[in-house]
Motif scaffolding. Structure first.
Motif, PDB file in Angstrom:
ATOM      1  N   HIS A  67       7.096  29.756  11.114  1.00 17.82           N
ATOM      2  CA  HIS A  67       7.694  30.585  10.200  1.00 17.82           C
ATOM      3  C   HIS A  67       8.387  29.346   8.901  1.00 17.82           C
ATOM      4  CE1 HIS A  67       8.592  33.544  13.372  1.00 17.82           C
ATOM      5  NE2 HIS A  67       7.427  33.715  12.589  1.00 17.82           N
ATOM      6  N   LEU A  68       8.022  28.248   9.074  1.00 19.18           N
ATOM      7  CA  LEU A  68       8.664  27.390   8.140  1.00 19.18           C
ATOM      8  C   LEU A  68       7.946  27.524   6.707  1.00 19.18           C
ATOM      9  CD1 LEU A  68       9.203  23.792  10.072  1.00 19.18           C
ATOM     10  CD2 LEU A  68      11.021  25.623   9.382  1.00 19.18           C
ATOM     11  N   PRO A  69       7.059  27.618   6.774  1.00 12.92           N
ATOM     12  CA  PRO A  69       6.151  27.821   5.401  1.00 12.92           C
ATOM     13  C   PRO A  69       6.655  29.211   4.610  1.00 12.92           C
ATOM     14  CG  PRO A  69       4.394  27.433   6.810  1.00 12.92           C
ATOM     15  CD  PRO A  69       5.604  27.470   7.631  1.00 12.92           C
ATOM     16  N   THR A  74      10.489  31.358   0.599  1.00 13.65           N
ATOM     17  CA  THR A  74      11.699  32.110   0.241  1.00 13.65           C
ATOM     18  C   THR A  74      12.813  31.282  -0.401  1.00 13.65           C
ATOM     19  OG1 THR A  74      12.453  31.846   2.406  1.00 13.65           O
ATOM     20  CG2 THR A  74      11.185  33.768   2.031  1.00 13.65           C
ATOM     21  N   ILE A  75      12.895  30.195  -0.063  1.00 12.31           N
ATOM     22  CA  ILE A  75      13.818  29.070  -0.619  1.00 12.31           C
ATOM     23  C   ILE A  75      13.406  29.087  -2.137  1.00 12.31           C
ATOM     24  CG2 ILE A  75      14.615  26.817  -0.639  1.00 12.31           C
ATOM     25  CD1 ILE A  75      14.866  26.956   2.478  1.00 12.31           C
ATOM     26  N   ALA A  76      12.206  28.597  -2.367  1.00  9.06           N
ATOM     27  CA  ALA A  76      11.622  28.301  -3.756  1.00  9.06           C
ATOM     28  C   ALA A  76      11.925  29.264  -4.668  1.00  9.06           C
ATOM     29  CB  ALA A  76      10.535  27.823  -3.683  1.00  9.06           C
ATOM     30  N   ILE A  77      11.542  30.607  -4.335  1.00  7.37           N
ATOM     31  CA  ILE A  77      11.525  31.755  -5.096  1.00  7.37           C
ATOM     32  C   ILE A  77      12.944  32.281  -5.372  1.00  7.37           C
ATOM     33  CG2 ILE A  77      11.434  33.690  -3.200  1.00  7.37           C
ATOM     34  CD1 ILE A  77       9.460  33.117  -6.510  1.00  7.37           C
ATOM     35  N   LEU A  78      14.036  32.090  -4.272  1.00  6.02           N
ATOM     36  CA  LEU A  78      15.121  32.581  -4.557  1.00  6.02           C
ATOM     37  C   LEU A  78      15.909  31.596  -5.410  1.00  6.02           C
ATOM     38  CD1 LEU A  78      17.329  34.715  -3.717  1.00  6.02           C
ATOM     39  CD2 LEU A  78      18.030  33.251  -1.737  1.00  6.02           C
ATOM     40  N   CYS A  79      15.487  30.482  -5.696  1.00  3.02           N
ATOM     41  CA  CYS A  79      16.113  29.271  -6.309  1.00  3.02           C
ATOM     42  C   CYS A  79      15.602  29.761  -7.746  1.00  3.02           C
ATOM     43  CB  CYS A  79      15.716  27.727  -6.032  1.00  3.02           C
ATOM     44  SG  CYS A  79      16.199  26.736  -7.110  1.00  3.02           S
ATOM     45  N   VAL A  80      14.485  30.104  -8.003  1.00  8.72           N
ATOM     46  CA  VAL A  80      13.722  30.525  -9.298  1.00  8.72           C
ATOM     47  C   VAL A  80      14.685  31.965  -9.745  1.00  8.72           C
ATOM     48  CG1 VAL A  80      11.942  31.265 -10.677  1.00  8.72           C
ATOM     49  CG2 VAL A  80      11.629  29.379  -8.962  1.00  8.72           C
ATOM     50  N   ASN A  81      14.818  32.645  -8.768  1.00 10.91           N
ATOM     51  CA  ASN A  81      15.587  33.809  -9.138  1.00 10.91           C
ATOM     52  C   ASN A  81      17.116  33.808  -9.726  1.00 10.91           C
ATOM     53  OD1 ASN A  81      17.662  36.138  -7.519  1.00 10.91           O
ATOM     54  ND2 ASN A  81      15.869  37.144  -8.668  1.00 10.91           N
ATOM     55  N   GLN A  82      17.682  32.784  -8.943  1.00 18.93           N
ATOM     56  CA  GLN A  82      18.888  32.278  -9.423  1.00 18.93           C
ATOM     57  C   GLN A  82      19.156  31.775 -10.658  1.00 18.93           C
ATOM     58  OE1 GLN A  82      23.276  32.057  -9.189  1.00 18.93           O
ATOM     59  NE2 GLN A  82      21.966  33.356  -8.305  1.00 18.93           N
ATOM     60  N   ALA A 169       8.639  39.004   0.596  1.00 22.30           N
ATOM     61  CA  ALA A 169       8.558  37.823   1.429  1.00 22.30           C
ATOM     62  C   ALA A 169       9.124  37.340   2.691  1.00 22.30           C
ATOM     63  CB  ALA A 169       8.587  36.395   0.696  1.00 22.30           C
ATOM     64  N   VAL A 170      10.650  37.782   2.399  1.00 19.37           N
ATOM     65  CA  VAL A 170      11.619  37.798   3.610  1.00 19.37           C
ATOM     66  C   VAL A 170      11.561  38.707   4.723  1.00 19.37           C
ATOM     67  CG1 VAL A 170      13.605  38.999   2.816  1.00 19.37           C
ATOM     68  CG2 VAL A 170      14.046  36.599   3.998  1.00 19.37           C
TER      69      VAL A 170
END
Length: 295
Positions: A67-69, A74-82, A169-170
């Protein structure tokens, strides 16, 4: 008069805190907290809370390497979201962004189509067209209020798109792990990215903000980012995502009203009409015709 149920109270609390966060964030930005400094503090504190909560309740943060990919995405897209969220509020009003956030369900459905998870009817496309026409009216109505407001609106739309992408994604991870464990991995990851990106800005930030602004920063974290996470997923578990999302559709209008009341922002008649079109489009899109089905 019927008393509200526990689930209704949880959902209304969630919607109120989400909506209030726009006004709090806008106020902090106006009072000298830089966008990336705001995000740095908020996600750092939220990450520490979720890690502590997950370790206290589950005694582990372990995730399957397979599940790491997905977690990395999700980490990358949530960073962009913020980033889109804070810079959108930095460029235009909280009321305007609040109305635009009403289009999130449309973006979520579009991502579902792109991934082959859903087939959409003509009714949906009609509703989507009405909602985006509403976004256009919100943009036209706010164009003369602030320099750079159109940039803020584009960033607001990017906020909707990235949040919808994150939600889609999540979803598979939420079937395997608890929301607390997912957040305990994702939030620190987002914080690390924000910390790296924001080094120049956070280095220049005057952190002598006064206790009032620090209190608002903590409130913006503990309420809209941590408490709502717990309340939302408990509500979804009890009544299902479809019924819970109906309550979430109140957020744009609550956010706009709070911004007008708390920040003395204004909404033009054109913007109000745009907000109504966004909501109407979502209602039309959610009413599936007999030929449409989820896959």
């Amino acid at each position: 008069m019927r008393k509200p149920t526990t689930v209704e109270v949880m959902l209304l609390t969630t919607v109120f805190l989400w909506a209030l966060n726009l006004s709090i964030t806008k106020y902090l930005l106006e009072e000298g907290v830089a966008p990336l400094s705001y995000s740095f503090v908020r996600y750092g504190l939220a990450g520490a809370i979720f890690v502590s909560l997950a370790l206290l309740v589950e005694r582990t943060l372990r995730v399957d390497p397979r599940h790491l990919p997905i977690l990395a995405f999700t980490i990358a897209i949530l960073c962009v979201n913020q980033l889109c969220f804070v810079f959108a509020l930095d460029r235009t009003t909280a009321a305007t962004i609040g109305l635009i956030l009403g289009s999130i369900p449309i973006f979520a459905a579009l991502f579902g189509v792109a991934l082959g998870r859903e087939q959409l009817s003509t009714r949906f496309w009609l509703g989507a067209s009405v909602s985006f026409l509403g976004v256009g009216l919100v943009a036209v109505g706010s164009g003369g209020e602030l320099a750079g407001s159109y940039v803020g609106i584009l960033l607001g739309l990017a906020t909707c798109a990235t949040w919808a992408a994150y939600s889609v994604a999540v979803a598979p991870l939420m079937k395997v792990y608890s929301p607390s464990r997912v957040s305990a991995v994702v939030m620190p990851g987002v914080w690390l990215l924000l910390a790296i990106i924001g080094i120049p800005e956070t280095s220049d930030q005057d952190w002598d903000l006064g206790w009032e602004l620090w209190a608002l920063l903590v409130l913006a974290t503990v309420g809209p980012l941590v408490l709502t996470n717990v309340l939302w997923f408990r509500s979804v578990a009890k009544i299902g995502p479809a019924r819970a999302t109906l309550a979430a559709n109140l957020q744009p209008f609550v956010a706009a009203v709070l911004a007008v009341v708390l920040l003395s922002e204004s909404l033009s008649a054109v913007q109000v009409a745009g907000g109504l079109l966004i909501a109407s489009g979502i209602l039309v899109a959610r009413r599936r015709s007999p030929a449409s089905r989820a896959t």
